[in-house]
Scaffold this motif. Sequence first.
Motif, short mmCIF file in Angstrom:
data_model
loop_
_atom_site.label_atom_id
_atom_site.label_comp_id
_atom_site.label_asym_id
_atom_site.label_seq_id
_atom_site.Cartn_x
_atom_site.Cartn_y
_atom_site.Cartn_z
N PRO A 40 99.97 69.98 -3.56
CA PRO A 40 100.37 70.77 -4.78
C PRO A 40 101.99 71.12 -5.40
CG PRO A 40 98.76 71.99 -4.16
CD PRO A 40 98.88 70.99 -2.89
N TYR A 45 102.44 65.85 -7.60
CA TYR A 45 102.13 66.64 -7.95
C TYR A 45 103.32 67.44 -9.44
CZ TYR A 45 99.64 71.42 -9.80
OH TYR A 45 98.89 72.03 -10.76
N TRP A 99 93.30 65.43 -7.11
CA TRP A 99 93.07 66.54 -8.47
C TRP A 99 92.95 66.41 -9.89
CZ3 TRP A 99 98.05 65.18 -10.04
CH2 TRP A 99 98.88 65.10 -8.93
#
Length: 205
Positions: A40, A45, A99
């Motif tokens: 992340p 991301y 994710w």
Amino acid sequence: MTPKADLKKTHSDLYGTGAAPVFVDVPALPYLMIDGTGDPDGPVYAESVGALYGVAYAIRFALKGAGVLEYPVMPLEGLWWDADDGSFDHRADRGTWRWTMMILQPPAAADYFAEAAATAARKKPASPVARVRYEEAPEERAVQILHTGPYAEETPAIEKLLAHAAAGGAAVTGLHREIYLSNPSRTAPEKLKTLIRYAVTPGKS
């Protein structure tokens, strides 16, 4: 006059949980979503979340401009896992993290999604807007808790949450979900507020 709404107040039971874990009934709700894999803190991301916000703000401006609704863009949410069985170990190699990042939408957004996505893509042609989708998440029974502090220090809160679920006769069935109530670029790590939520089987409470 354009009607106004604050979705956090509309769904106050879902976004107002405190430091004690609670069960919540989550209705079917519409989201903007984008999927990805990796750290992340990495560029994939960042670009993905940027695309998500680009479409979210384009929808907001479109709805306001059409006199349909004026509202604040909702907090970023994320589903996280790092294994095929849906489990998540935040101590694992962040490069393996998977994710789905999400932003809650008002129901009227469905009619404006395609136009808003096209607008966002024109403004930032290099942004991965094409990966953003509009999807309704199913209703679910869930357990959630508010964690205050760095993301890496969520374990005690998660343990409280899981213990509460077990005490209520419920078993976790969903992915690790986080709802970011604080902006990490403007908030000290020790003051970050993050809701942690897991879908569960119906329990006794």
